[in-house]
Enzyme design. Sequence first.
Site, PDB file in Angstrom:
ATOM      1  N   GLY A   2      14.930 -10.781 -11.286  1.00 34.65           N
ATOM      2  CA  GLY A   2      14.710 -11.293  -9.684  1.00 34.65           C
ATOM      3  C   GLY A   2      15.883 -11.594  -8.481  1.00 34.65           C
ATOM      4  O   GLY A   2      15.535 -11.831  -7.811  1.00 34.65           O
TER       5      GLY A   2
ATOM      6  N   GLU B 248      18.009  -9.636 -17.126  1.00 38.38           N
ATOM      7  CA  GLU B 248      16.756  -8.635 -17.625  1.00 38.38           C
ATOM      8  C   GLU B 248      16.524  -8.040 -16.235  1.00 38.38           C
ATOM      9  O   GLU B 248      15.161  -8.122 -15.467  1.00 38.38           O
ATOM     10  CB  GLU B 248      15.707  -8.802 -17.957  1.00 38.38           C
ATOM     11  CG  GLU B 248      15.252 -10.308 -17.939  1.00 38.38           C
ATOM     12  CD  GLU B 248      14.525 -10.230 -18.811  1.00 38.38           C
ATOM     13  OE1 GLU B 248      14.209 -10.229 -20.127  1.00 38.38           O
ATOM     14  OE2 GLU B 248      12.804 -10.958 -18.376  1.00 38.38           O
TER      15      GLU B 248
ATOM     16  N   GLY C 112      15.649  -5.659 -13.420  1.00 40.51           N
ATOM     17  CA  GLY C 112      15.667  -4.522 -12.933  1.00 40.51           C
ATOM     18  C   GLY C 112      15.565  -3.598 -11.742  1.00 40.51           C
ATOM     19  O   GLY C 112      16.837  -2.847 -11.445  1.00 40.51           O
ATOM     20  N   ARG C 113      15.084  -4.202 -10.958  1.00 39.47           N
ATOM     21  CA  ARG C 113      15.163  -3.861  -8.909  1.00 39.47           C
ATOM     22  C   ARG C 113      17.067  -3.658  -8.490  1.00 39.47           C
ATOM     23  O   ARG C 113      17.510  -3.108  -7.721  1.00 39.47           O
ATOM     24  CB  ARG C 113      15.026  -5.759  -8.000  1.00 39.47           C
ATOM     25  CG  ARG C 113      14.718  -4.445  -7.048  1.00 39.47           C
ATOM     26  CD  ARG C 113      14.517  -6.049  -5.386  1.00 39.47           C
ATOM     27  NE  ARG C 113      13.195  -6.457  -6.260  1.00 39.47           N
ATOM     28  CZ  ARG C 113      11.881  -6.765  -6.528  1.00 39.47           C
ATOM     29  NH1 ARG C 113      11.510  -5.365  -5.393  1.00 39.47           N
ATOM     30  NH2 ARG C 113      11.220  -7.000  -7.267  1.00 39.47           N
TER      31      ARG C 113
ATOM     32  N   ARG D 238       4.591  -0.337  -3.211  1.00 40.63           N
ATOM     33  CA  ARG D 238       5.038  -1.799  -2.641  1.00 40.63           C
ATOM     34  C   ARG D 238       4.573  -1.693  -0.857  1.00 40.63           C
ATOM     35  O   ARG D 238       3.927  -3.418  -1.065  1.00 40.63           O
ATOM     36  CB  ARG D 238       6.290  -2.483  -2.664  1.00 40.63           C
ATOM     37  CG  ARG D 238       6.828  -2.117  -4.941  1.00 40.63           C
ATOM     38  CD  ARG D 238       8.153  -2.462  -4.329  1.00 40.63           C
ATOM     39  NE  ARG D 238       8.786  -3.608  -4.435  1.00 40.63           N
ATOM     40  CZ  ARG D 238       9.198  -4.431  -2.979  1.00 40.63           C
ATOM     41  NH1 ARG D 238       9.364  -3.373  -2.117  1.00 40.63           N
ATOM     42  NH2 ARG D 238       9.089  -5.839  -2.847  1.00 40.63           N
TER      43      ARG D 238
ATOM     44  N   TYR E 280       2.222  -5.474  -1.481  1.00 42.64           N
ATOM     45  CA  TYR E 280       2.904  -6.758  -0.655  1.00 42.64           C
ATOM     46  C   TYR E 280       3.539  -6.770   0.984  1.00 42.64           C
ATOM     47  O   TYR E 280       3.833  -8.156   1.725  1.00 42.64           O
ATOM     48  CB  TYR E 280       4.215  -7.139  -1.458  1.00 42.64           C
ATOM     49  CG  TYR E 280       4.464  -6.821  -3.069  1.00 42.64           C
ATOM     50  CD1 TYR E 280       3.213  -7.606  -3.603  1.00 42.64           C
ATOM     51  CD2 TYR E 280       4.861  -6.455  -3.470  1.00 42.64           C
ATOM     52  CE1 TYR E 280       3.531  -6.821  -5.273  1.00 42.64           C
ATOM     53  CE2 TYR E 280       5.751  -5.839  -5.030  1.00 42.64           C
ATOM     54  CZ  TYR E 280       4.053  -6.458  -5.807  1.00 42.64           C
ATOM     55  OH  TYR E 280       4.311  -6.346  -6.756  1.00 42.64           O
TER      56      TYR E 280
ATOM     57  N   CYS F 173      -7.754   7.197   0.183  1.00 39.77           N
ATOM     58  CA  CYS F 173      -9.240   7.299   1.518  1.00 39.77           C
ATOM     59  C   CYS F 173      -9.019   5.274   1.398  1.00 39.77           C
ATOM     60  O   CYS F 173      -9.909   4.837   0.745  1.00 39.77           O
ATOM     61  CB  CYS F 173     -10.737   7.730   1.132  1.00 39.77           C
ATOM     62  SG  CYS F 173     -10.618   9.536   0.700  1.00 39.77           S
ATOM     63  N   GLU F 174      -8.021   5.077   2.009  1.00 41.74           N
ATOM     64  CA  GLU F 174      -7.648   3.751   1.486  1.00 41.74           C
ATOM     65  C   GLU F 174      -6.935   3.283   3.420  1.00 41.74           C
ATOM     66  O   GLU F 174      -5.780   4.266   2.695  1.00 41.74           O
ATOM     67  CB  GLU F 174      -7.197   3.402   0.454  1.00 41.74           C
ATOM     68  CG  GLU F 174      -7.897   2.933  -0.580  1.00 41.74           C
ATOM     69  CD  GLU F 174      -8.811   1.987  -0.870  1.00 41.74           C
ATOM     70  OE1 GLU F 174      -9.162   1.031   0.005  1.00 41.74           O
ATOM     71  OE2 GLU F 174      -9.672   2.015  -1.853  1.00 41.74           O
TER      72      GLU F 174
END
Length: 434
Positions: free
Chosen positions: A233, A275, A277-278, A313, A317, A343-344
Amino acid sequence: MPMNPTLAARFEPIARDVADHFGTPFHLYDERGIEETCKAFADAFAGTDFREFFAVKALPNPAILAVVARHGFGFDASSPAELAAAAIAGATGEDICFTSNNTPVDEMIAALDAGALITIDDEAVLERLLTLGPPPKRLVFRLHPSASDSTLPGGMLGDAESAKFGIPADRLVPAVTLALAHGVEDVGLHLMRGSELMHAEPFSRTLATLLDLAVLLRQRTGVAVSSVNIGGGIGIPYRPGEQPFDLKGFGAALGDQLQRWAADTGQRQPRLHLESGRAVTGPHGILVTRVIHRMHKARTMIGVDAGMSALMRPALYGAYHHVTVLDGQARPTEVADVVGSLCENNDKLAVQREIPRADVGDLVIVHDTGAHGWSMGFTYNGRLRPQELLLHDDGTVSRIRRAETVADQQVTLKFPASVFPGPDNGPDPELCWT
Ligand SMILES: *Cc1c(COP(=O)(O)O)cnc(C)c1O
């Protein structure tokens, strides 16, 4: 945030040649940058009994996992595929934290077989684990976010009411007591309270919560908590001008907090686990994509050869990823949407962004895609996940994953035929397998 200037200085001069050699689009990761961040973690926590377990879900490529493993990192995995990726990178036993949540029993067995350090997320999972035979000597218990009074941004982990993760604090003692009664000897505590946090303070509060619970567990069960894991986080600056997370101050603050606690309580200082990641790989990846069309509707649309299937992302978000145009610095700018081919209508890497004018054939660079980029990719609409490249310290670039092909997507259509014979026909093995 605009990519690290040292990455820009090493990549931009070779960008066109790399794009011609491998084709576009691709995620490219900077080995040097990742290694520097690994060293920054080690520096920040020098003097503290500490280990970082890289969250595999952020960037599950074994070539990258091998880079962080060289720096002594373990891995945080929560599925058999992530266990396998960590194993390919050479991780064994308690190099891997297996953070269960609603984990199917076969996956728990895979984690037990791997000898991973298992984090229990709920009493139901613990009870199921205990039916599998003698439990591991060491177990970690994850606390529900309501265990900590703080309400944190990020939203992804849920609030006290909606969060699905972890054991509520008032049920920790019975859960640990049950585990101890079945032969568990060593207990760790885990609480991940937020994501994309830019300051140390919420982590300190999380650690304080775990340390209070360690005192309680000692009093009630006699067990001394041997490790505290405050999750991932740690945020990274995605927008230009944002301040990076102060890793050094963070490490010092947590180290002090642990020492003070040990002095105050007379208990042995538990090992600190993170832990992340980012924070480890996020800033060290870019998505490189080529402009294939310039289109004009009410807005200018820059059509590129990658989209939300390569980087979800922004669509998922509304996340900001900085976008630049290779060699575009001196050009006039325009406000445009950078769009893919799905197609979105939310298949956009940037929305109403002021960027240098980009023409067909130009390379567009999407920044900070080193975590939760490729790994969140998907194949809806038959889109193919892109290749991944690694820029080495000596300027060479290797392909560390090829692009997906249509044949890859059709692999799951090749299987032994299987037909349920219907209620009237009775089971007939001849009908079930052809
Ligand atoms: C996703 C996740 C992480 C990593 O989060 P980052 O924001 O990438 O640091 C760590 N631990 C758990 C349990 C997670 O679910």
